[in-house]
Motif scaffolding. Structure first.
Motif, short mmCIF file in Angstrom:
data_model
loop_
_atom_site.label_atom_id
_atom_site.label_comp_id
_atom_site.label_asym_id
_atom_site.label_seq_id
_atom_site.Cartn_x
_atom_site.Cartn_y
_atom_site.Cartn_z
N LYS A 205 0.82 -1.05 0.08
CA LYS A 205 0.06 -0.22 0.02
C LYS A 205 0.96 1.16 0.00
CE LYS A 205 -4.02 -2.10 2.33
NZ LYS A 205 -4.50 -2.13 3.58
N LYS A 206 2.16 1.18 0.75
CA LYS A 206 3.01 2.34 0.57
C LYS A 206 3.66 2.61 -1.06
CE LYS A 206 4.64 1.70 4.94
NZ LYS A 206 5.79 1.11 5.64
N LYS A 207 4.03 1.44 -1.48
CA LYS A 207 4.55 1.50 -2.74
C LYS A 207 3.63 1.67 -3.93
CE LYS A 207 8.16 0.18 -5.44
NZ LYS A 207 9.87 0.44 -5.15
N ALA A 208 2.39 1.09 -3.76
CA ALA A 208 1.67 1.14 -5.18
C ALA A 208 1.20 2.31 -5.46
CB ALA A 208 0.39 0.04 -5.04
N PHE A 209 0.78 2.33 -6.96
CA PHE A 209 0.01 3.82 -7.47
C PHE A 209 -1.15 3.66 -6.97
CE2 PHE A 209 3.80 3.08 -10.56
CZ PHE A 209 4.49 4.17 -10.30
N ILE A 210 -2.23 2.71 -7.09
CA ILE A 210 -3.43 2.54 -6.84
C ILE A 210 -3.83 1.83 -5.70
CG2 ILE A 210 -5.57 1.98 -7.77
CD1 ILE A 210 -4.04 4.36 -9.46
N THR A 211 -4.23 2.59 -4.76
CA THR A 211 -4.49 1.97 -3.34
C THR A 211 -5.91 2.18 -3.03
OG1 THR A 211 -3.41 3.78 -2.34
CG2 THR A 211 -2.24 1.94 -2.44
N ASN A 212 -6.90 3.12 -3.48
CA ASN A 212 -7.86 3.63 -2.93
C ASN A 212 -9.16 2.80 -3.93
OD1 ASN A 212 -10.27 4.80 -2.29
ND2 ASN A 212 -9.22 6.75 -1.96
N PRO A 213 -9.81 2.03 -3.38
CA PRO A 213 -10.82 1.40 -4.22
C PRO A 213 -11.95 2.38 -4.60
CG PRO A 213 -11.20 0.70 -1.94
CD PRO A 213 -9.71 1.54 -2.06
N ASP A 214 -12.08 3.52 -4.32
CA ASP A 214 -12.77 4.64 -4.97
C ASP A 214 -12.50 4.84 -6.50
OD1 ASP A 214 -13.99 4.96 -2.46
OD2 ASP A 214 -12.96 6.73 -1.92
N ILE A 215 -11.43 4.27 -6.78
CA ILE A 215 -11.15 4.71 -8.38
C ILE A 215 -11.83 4.17 -9.05
CG2 ILE A 215 -9.50 2.43 -8.23
CD1 ILE A 215 -8.42 5.56 -10.13
N GLY B 135 -16.90 -2.08 -4.83
CA GLY B 135 -18.24 -2.35 -5.63
C GLY B 135 -18.20 -2.94 -6.92
N GLN B 136 -17.10 -3.56 -7.23
CA GLN B 136 -16.63 -4.61 -8.35
C GLN B 136 -16.75 -5.92 -8.07
OE1 GLN B 136 -16.42 -3.28 -11.73
NE2 GLN B 136 -17.46 -1.44 -10.63
N LYS B 137 -17.40 -6.74 -8.85
CA LYS B 137 -17.27 -8.17 -8.62
C LYS B 137 -16.07 -8.78 -9.30
CE LYS B 137 -21.42 -9.92 -6.76
NZ LYS B 137 -21.53 -9.27 -5.53
N LEU B 138 -15.29 -9.90 -8.64
CA LEU B 138 -14.19 -10.48 -9.49
C LEU B 138 -14.81 -11.23 -10.16
CD1 LEU B 138 -12.95 -9.08 -6.95
CD2 LEU B 138 -11.27 -10.90 -6.98
#
Ligand code: WT7
Length: 660
Positions: free
Chosen positions: A23-33, A512-515
């Motif tokens: 989570k510290k390293k990654a570009f995308i960490t917020n599921p609101d995206i 909010g997205q199904k896998l």
């Protein structure tokens, strides 16, 4: 501090999530995206395009035009892929390795091409092409192994707006010829040969006949293996001769975002391979974004993808993706089992690869013959593992996760296609979750769904893509708009793209997205050792054998390759089944399509299940091979033949197929 050996995932209830480190390293960490991107998808892509790409002129008239089933992105914007992979990095990163090339022979030294060196080579190569009369909009066919000149040649085409059409080396010369003819290309780029399992595989000498027949104007030959191939005066040229004394600089041509960037032939449901068209701009934006988000690619990363350049994965992630971001990509020439089954682990260790991307079929082979070999190597540089090409079964997933990733790295199971240009569905490293056997969610702002036969959303059924589409989607089938409509946009109308795959919406979700779990193809396309093959192409090759009256080909489950082509043949009157005849059939397939399509099984039968109009029902053959339920056998005009076939293949499924 070094990232080596860090934990990048954490376990919860048998599935995995990004750790604090990740989570510290990654570009995308917020599921609101997911929600944010969906608010204005067109603007989302426009912002990514501006942020990730250098445009000569980013003043596109309209970001997106959707005229179902045709789209355009960034039309009027001026851009060049080669510029984005090279020129823009030279000032800061000229001395940095762009490509690290590992030859197969272990007594040969690696070759490192810095950005400056690659830039120089590409410019010279582009001038060589120009001198041979190649320009914007010309198709150039490649039959090239994994050597640095292949990367140079591809980038050189991009530089001047020529379209590369790269054919995998395990396709036959005959397959290359057909693709050259379809693309109308009169230049072939090849090598004398290359190393595979310690032996030289010849290319140039094998393709001489086909070259004569296609009436190629020119053939550029890279001398890789000193085989001294036969050269035709005036037509065939060694690259080294052409490069000698050629002008050193060649500016990247500002191309329109909607110009064609390249063609890549892939198999569909008919005998003729389709030339998938990709655009310059949209493809570039999507390659850039997916590389960054899916592999969480940082510029000091060393990316190792085992995908051959002959496939879309090789285009987007072995070549372009890492270079777009000024990173380093590792290219390996040969086979994973040479000289031993730990060659890949050796390469990861040697170059400190941070991401490793491969196909389940290869992993299954390595598990079978070298289960514990990864442990003999220090693989602590790895941060992210990737899988592509077919569903990864939980057993293989777990081995990959534990033995290769040391239980530290997420596996991104990336689901996409030649047609989508880049990854569109997976779990992002900083978001997760990583579930064995489950691919993931559509990438923001993509919109995938599962539909039943009537087009209603369901849990298990056809995998489709709905609006908004991504810029990297194919722009059509070369010279064949009808085929484009029919293959992708007819099953559910002109606004819904049918992938050809079957899938399940699982109960896992994020943001909010199904896998999604992907099950496999529903159409007449096979995935053999991660390679896509059409049944019809192989059937045509089988039909070439004189004694064959009729043939049907379907995928048969195989423990390592996933599937192998199984051939069902009806012989002409008077012909007898024999081992010799099987040999003839195999040889014909290898000649017409290539070794990649070699049949795994040949069955001689007296009838094939057919519809009233005489179309073979391959679905029944597939079910018989998989020991599955056949369903209503009366949809066949001749259901009685299924008993014989069941007997021949040793059907052990739940349905009683006798009594018709
Ligand atoms: C087909 C596309 C995408 C590059 C390699 C193959 C299958 C691909 C996955 C995956 C399950 C997958 C599908 C798809 N496929 N990735 N992660 N899980 N299936 O490209 O030759 O165009 O083949 O490969 O069946 O439709 P391709």
């Amino acid at each position: 501090m070094s990232d080596k050996g860090k934990m990048w995932v954490t376990e919860k209830d048998g599935i995995y999530w990004p750790s604090e480190n990740m989570k510290k390293k990654a570009f995308i960490t917020n599921p609101d995206i997911f929600e944010e991107a969906k608010e204005n998808p067109v603007e989302f892509w426009a912002e990514r395009a501006r942020e990730l790409i250098d445009w000569f002129d980013s003043d596109w008239e309209r970001t997106n035009e959707w005229n179902p089933p045709f789209f355009k992105w960034f039309e009027g914007g001026k851009v060049n892929l080669s510029y984005n992979c090279l020129d823009r990095h030279i000032e800061d990163k000229g001395d940095k390795p762009a490509i690290i090339w590992e030859p197969e022979p272990t007594d040969e030294e690696k070759e490192v091409l810095t950005y400056t060196e690659l830039h120089k080579g590409v410019q010279k190569f582009a001038n060589v092409l120009k001198e041979l009369g190649v320009g914007k909009g010309d198709a150039v066919t490649f039959w090239m192994p994994m050597i640095p000149e292949t990367a140079m040649a591809a980038l050189a085409c991009q530089r001047i707006g020529a379209w590369h059409s790269i054919v995998y080396t395990a396709f036959s010369p005959e397959a290359v010829r057909k693709r050259m003819e379809d693309a109308g290309s009169d230049l072939l780029i090849t090598a004398d040969g290359f190393y595979r399992r310690g032996k030289v595989m010849e290319l140039k000498n094998n393709i001489n006949d086909a070259l004569d027949r296609v009436e190629a104007e020119n053939c550029i030959v890279v001398n890789r293996a000193d085989t001294e191939p036969t050269m035709v005066e005036g037509r065939d040229h060694f690259l080294s001769d052409l490069m000698d004394g050629v002008e050193e600089s060649c500016d990247a041509e500002p191309l329109d975002a909607e110009d064609i960037g390249f063609l890549l032939y892939t198999s569909g449901t008919t005998g003729k391979p389709k030339g998938i068209k990709h655009s310059v701009g949209g493809y570039l934006v999507q390659a850039a974004l997916s590389m960054k988000w899916v592999f969480d690619f940082h510029e000091d990363d060393v990316f190792y993808s085992t995908a051959d350049i002959g496939w879309i994965t090789g285009h987007t992630y072995t070549l372009y993706g890492p270079l777009i971001h000024g990173g380093t990509t590792v290219w390996y020439e040969g086979s994973p089992d040479y000289p031993d089954l730990d060659r890949w682990w050796n390469i990861i260790e040697k170059y400190g690869a941070t991401q490793f991307y491969t196909a389940p079929t290869a992993l299954r082979m390595l598990i079978k013959h070298g289960r514990d070999l990864p442990e003999k190597h220090d693989l602590s540089s790895l941060r992210i593992l990737g899988s592509v090409g077919e569903p990864i079964d939980p057993e293989t997933w777990n081995w990959y996760f534990k033995k290769v990733g040391g239980g530290r790295c997420p596996i991104v199971d990336t689901y996409w296609q030649t047609e989508t240009g880049g990854i569109l569905l997976t779990s992002l490293p900083g978001l997760g979750p990583f579930v064995p056997g489950v691919a993931g969610t559509p990438l923001p702002p993509m919109n995938y769904d599962i539909l039943d036969i009537d087009g209603n959303p369901t849990e298990k059924g056809a995998v489709v893509i709905k609006e908004p589409f991504s810029p990297g989607m194919l722009r059509g089938v070369y010279k064949n708009p009808d085929k484009y409509k029919e293959e992708y946009w007819s099953r559910y109308g002109e606004e819904i793209y049918f992938t050809g795959d079957e899938g399940i919406k699982t109960e896992h979700e994020i943001g909010g997205q199904k896998l999604f779990k992907i099950l496999g193809r529903m159409d007449d396309v096979m995935e053999v050792a991660g390679h896509r093959l059409g049944t019809a192409e192989i059937e045509d090759a089988v039909q070439e054998v004189e004694e064959v009256a009729e043939a049907a080909v379907v995928g048969k489950p195989h423990d390592v390759k996933g599937q192998v082509p199984a051939v069902f043949t009806i012989l002409i009157d008077g012909a007898e089944p024999s081992e010799d005849l099987k040999g003839d059939i195999v040889r014909s397939v290898r000649r017409e399509v290539g070794p990649v399509a070699s049949p795994g099984e040949i069955y001689f039968v007296s009838r094939l299940p057919e519809t009233e109009s005489g179309k073979v029902i391959r679905r029944f053959l597939r079910a018989l091979l998989k020991d599955e339920e056949l369903g209503d056998m009366r949809t066949a005009n001749n259901p009685e033949c299924l008993e014989e076939i069941a007997d021949i293949v040793g059907y052990n499924g739940p349905q009683d197929v006798s009594g018709y």
